[in-house]
Design a protein around this motif. Structure first.
Motif, PDB file in Angstrom:
ATOM      1  N   ALA A 121       0.766  -1.295   0.035  1.00 52.62           N
ATOM      2  CA  ALA A 121      -0.003  -0.164  -0.032  1.00 52.62           C
ATOM      3  C   ALA A 121       0.953   1.213  -0.078  1.00 52.62           C
ATOM      4  O   ALA A 121       2.017   1.215   0.427  1.00 52.62           O
ATOM      5  N   PRO A 122       0.497   2.437  -0.493  1.00 52.66           N
ATOM      6  CA  PRO A 122       1.171   3.640  -0.391  1.00 52.66           C
ATOM      7  C   PRO A 122       1.227   4.148   0.844  1.00 52.66           C
ATOM      8  O   PRO A 122       0.293   3.880   1.890  1.00 52.66           O
ATOM      9  N   ALA A 139      -0.807  -0.775  -8.828  1.00 47.66           N
ATOM     10  CA  ALA A 139      -0.793   0.157  -7.613  1.00 47.66           C
ATOM     11  C   ALA A 139      -0.163   1.634  -8.333  1.00 47.66           C
ATOM     12  O   ALA A 139      -0.428   2.565  -8.065  1.00 47.66           O
ATOM     13  N   LEU A 165       5.284   3.373  -2.322  1.00 42.85           N
ATOM     14  CA  LEU A 165       4.489   2.208  -2.224  1.00 42.85           C
ATOM     15  C   LEU A 165       5.314   1.016  -1.406  1.00 42.85           C
ATOM     16  O   LEU A 165       6.463   0.789  -1.909  1.00 42.85           O
ATOM     17  N   GLN A 211       0.041   2.759 -11.108  1.00 44.90           N
ATOM     18  CA  GLN A 211      -0.738   3.233 -12.016  1.00 44.90           C
ATOM     19  C   GLN A 211      -2.128   4.076 -11.261  1.00 44.90           C
ATOM     20  O   GLN A 211      -2.577   5.070 -11.919  1.00 44.90           O
ATOM     21  N   GLN A 212      -2.378   3.639 -10.336  1.00 47.83           N
ATOM     22  CA  GLN A 212      -3.566   4.240  -9.478  1.00 47.83           C
ATOM     23  C   GLN A 212      -3.129   5.318  -8.472  1.00 47.83           C
ATOM     24  O   GLN A 212      -3.994   6.034  -8.099  1.00 47.83           O
ATOM     25  N   SER A 213      -1.791   5.543  -8.317  1.00 45.66           N
ATOM     26  CA  SER A 213      -1.463   6.523  -7.310  1.00 45.66           C
ATOM     27  C   SER A 213      -0.228   7.236  -7.637  1.00 45.66           C
ATOM     28  O   SER A 213       0.753   6.794  -8.416  1.00 45.66           O
ATOM     29  N   VAL A 214       0.146   8.402  -7.285  1.00 43.11           N
ATOM     30  CA  VAL A 214       1.173   9.129  -7.459  1.00 43.11           C
ATOM     31  C   VAL A 214       2.147   9.152  -6.458  1.00 43.11           C
ATOM     32  O   VAL A 214       1.883   9.042  -5.240  1.00 43.11           O
ATOM     33  N   LEU A 215       3.334   8.301  -6.917  1.00 43.51           N
ATOM     34  CA  LEU A 215       4.310   7.951  -5.904  1.00 43.51           C
ATOM     35  C   LEU A 215       5.720   8.574  -6.307  1.00 43.51           C
ATOM     36  O   LEU A 215       5.884   8.794  -7.640  1.00 43.51           O
ATOM     37  N   ARG A 263       6.470   9.929  -0.694  1.00 41.65           N
ATOM     38  CA  ARG A 263       5.321   9.114  -0.883  1.00 41.65           C
ATOM     39  C   ARG A 263       5.882   7.744  -1.575  1.00 41.65           C
ATOM     40  O   ARG A 263       6.331   7.824  -2.836  1.00 41.65           O
TER      41      ARG A 263
END
Length: 219
Positions: free
Chosen positions: A15-16, A56, A30, A58-62, A28
């Motif tokens: 999880a992020p 994951a 993952l 692709q779904q969040s800015v990290l 930030r």
């Protein structure tokens, strides 16, 4: 249905979150957190982990991926296979205790940064293995950092001796010192100002950072 073959590992979290310690504190990331004994976890193959990481990412800015948790280098084969089959668009940090230097050869080319965290809980042999892991990462051309996480009972002399040991073997290491959990602000200002000066006489690239609260890192 065909059974999965190859390396597997128990992963307790994916999880992020916000990195709470080390060279990328505040980033930030993952988090891939390998499970401790008897911890609730899911058994992953490299293919499964690669698919989850790709989704994951692709779904969040990290900023990056943190491979951490309980003894991640015990799963060196799975880590290497995962990032061989799936090319991460993000930097990958391996955050470990450095107790498996021989495993570095398997994973070094698949990660961006190797971060070794030393908490002064073990023996002199543990310290030697941690430094050997840094040396293996440096020898493979990887970025490498040492995080010193002293306990309340750790002395300044112990910290400085370990910095001297690391400098002698891996002089290009970035070193982060986190104050012990029980250190109060007024003590921090006085004691650690002197400690940092002494540390930088030994090794120029030393930085003092406060940890972020652990829940912020989902660890």
């Amino acid at each position: 249905m065909a059974r999965a073959t190859g390396p597997t590992a128990a992963i307790a979290g994916l999880a992020p979150g916000i990195q709470c310690q080390g060279i990328w504190t505040g980033r930030r990331q993952l988090f891939v957190r390998f499970a401790a004994e008897a911890e609730t976890a899911v058994l992953y193959t490299p293919e499964m982990l690669g698919r989850q990481l790709a989704r994951a990412a692709q779904q969040s800015v990290l900023h990056s991926i943190s491979v951490a948790g309980r003894d991640p280098l015990a799963s060196a084969e799975l880590i290497a296979d995962t990032f061989t089959h799936w090319e991460s668009p993000l930097p990958v940090m391996l955050d470990c205790d450095g107790q498996r230097p021989d495993a570095m050869a398997r994973v070094a080319q698949r990660v961006t940064l190797v971060q070794v965290t030393h908490d002064f809980a073990g023996t002199p042999a543990d310290a030697e293995r941690a430094v050997a892991t840094l040396a293996a990462a440096a020898g493979a051309g990887r970025e490498h950092a040492l995080v010193l996480a002293p306990r309340d009972t750790t002395t300044d002399g112990q910290l400085l001796r370990f910095i001297e040991q690391a400098h002698a073997v891996v002089p290009g290491t970035k070193i982060v010192v986190h104050p012990a959990p029980g250190v109060e602000r007024h003590t921090l200002d006085r004691r650690y100002a002197t400690l940092l000066e002494q540390a930088m006489i030994i090794h120029r690239d030393v930085v003092l950072l406060l940890r972020l609260p652990a829940p912020a890192a989902t660890r």
